[in-house]
Design an enzyme around this catalytic site. Sequence first.
Site: not given
Length: 606
Positions: A60-61, A100, A159, A161, A315, A367-368, A392
């Site tokens: 994540d991130d 996300c 996660k 989301h 994150h 994810d990015h 992001k």
Amino acid sequence: MGEFQPYGAFRQKGEHLKGIFPLFKRVYLATLLCLVILLNACEVSVALDLKPNIVLMLADDLGIGDIGCYGNNTVRTPNIDQLAKEGVKLTQHIAAASLCTPSRAAFLTGRYPIRSGMASSSAYRALQWNAGSGGLPVNETSFAKVVRQQGYATGLVGKWHQGVNCESVNDHCHHPLNHGFDYFYGMPFTLLNNCQDNKPPELDAAFQAKLWFYTQVIALAVLTLLTGKITGLVSVTWKAAMCFSLFGLLFFASWFSSYGFVKYWNCILMRNNNITEQPMKLERSAYLILQEAVSFIQRKKHGPFLLFVSFLHVHTPLFTTERFLGKSRHGIYGDNVEEMDWLVGQIVDAIDKEGLRNNTLIYFASDHGGQLEAQEGRIQLGGWNGIYKGGKGMGGWEGGIRVPGIFRWPGILPANTVVHEPTSLMDIYPTVAHLAGGAVPQDRIIDGKNLLPLLQQNIKHSEHEFMFHYCGSYLHAVRWHQKDSGALWKAHYVTPVFHPKGAGACYGKGICPCFGEGVTHHDPPLLFDLSRDPSEAMPLSSDTEPVFHAVLKRIEKAVGEHRGTLASVPQQLSLYNIMWKPWLQPCCGTFPFCWCDKEDGSVHSL
Ligand SMILES: *[C@@H]1O[C@H](CO)[C@@H](O)[C@H](O)[C@H]1NC(C)=O
Ligand SMILES: *[C@@H]1O[C@H](CO)[C@@H](O)[C@H](O)[C@H]1NC(C)=O
Ligand SMILES: *[C@@H]1O[C@H](CO)[C@@H](O)[C@H](O)[C@H]1NC(C)=O
């Protein structure tokens, strides 16, 4: 994997033939060559029959510049680097969105988020609450659903989301178990600062201020109404007055929740349909996620299975266990990256220990891009995107969408191989569908492409010619991979206005906006050739680039064709859908007193 042994056997037979007259040898070798070619041609279908296990790990991130094998020489990520050494590393792996919720929707469905209604036209581009009504639509078909139909056990750890409920508190319409996963353990929402005490709240300050304003207005109206009713100045029924007061009360509750109660509303862990911790205890969540992932592998080792490990790392609030705290050279962010790398290593070890090494496809990505704006004072709390501009939240710039992408599958995929072709996170969808022996849905457009031929090096070029880079529902940029010339054009129609402090970020705003005052429209578009200028530093012009106009014209045509394939669908991130709705709040206990801890109460450490 006996199917792949014959190569070695043939080679040994060849040894015995040394010394026999040359013609025979040549015929023999020619036959051998034919056999090898034939076997090679069969390889994909042999692999298909095998139905490999599939383990997808998504950070994540995490920025592309945070990992050793992508050029970082100070953050230690030996386990991720090892995956690249034993497999294929993609240098141009592109997320379909830089945030996300939409990026993960695209990953799960193989479709641009605008097709599923997960791309927002407002400032709210990700789900804000567990108690919103938006989420991955029930009629979207995730890759988990496709492979489950082919006999796979499917698990999601970490996660989600992608929403929880639609209309009532336990309908779980958007829940992972309603989207093809047999097993779920993790956060239906996402980590955020509010999950840890003593961190400044993260959830949209402007949104909270607005709620506070409306709360005051409504409180005043309720008070006026009740006073009017009591003094007889206003003529409404008691029922109407009570209803209105109740509405006011709920509104107050929603405002209150946006401060102190966010942790209780959003920071929860679930096992399947049940809440296990509300609020979750961050101290042990890394341990629990790891334990759940490993135990899923052990339970399902007789396979085939698909496990999606969707890390809560890296994150904010970057909670890191003692073992890794203060150990990296990049503060708490670096500590958290190194902890995640260790988790990756533990999961890979579990696969190898169970003897699943050769029949498991492992994938690792983010994810990015990293969030440049995540800072506390001068300390950087977001990821590093290497030489790429932006991060992001930005629709077009490479830093927001170009992420690490690594595959390992010993014996099937070559080791220590780098692929520079454009690929997408959406490609996972048709790739795993193919490996499981299933087909992608035929009644809708799937934007991903099967990656197997490229990963196996059976083809040289990826099938992606054009890629569309959205910011919410706004098209910001387009990439054109011109196969014959190898040029990699990128045209930006809209770019965010950076903070005057520079450094290519929107400091003070959380993330850059997609539309309105905060963006610049470009006509003609800004054009770059990423093959010569990967940092998007020098826009081309008709003076510097002879084919400038021709390239823009071709891209414009592709945009027209792409737009022609879009249909209007229900907006999952509309203001109504992202709003906190008390009647949808997942709650362990009696609302609004939601609290529980169904783990054994002890704090485990890694
Ligand atoms: C490595 O990652 C850290 C943490 O994000 C970053 O600060 C640093 O600049 C990176 N180093 C290189 C050489 O990319
Ligand atoms: C995996 O395959 C390799 C050859 O590709 C072989 O050397 C190794 O023994 C196999 N390992 C297992 C656990 O089957
Ligand atoms: C899902 O339903 C919506 C609303 O009816 C529709 O617009 C959309 O096209 C459907 N999506 C798919 C993939 O069938």
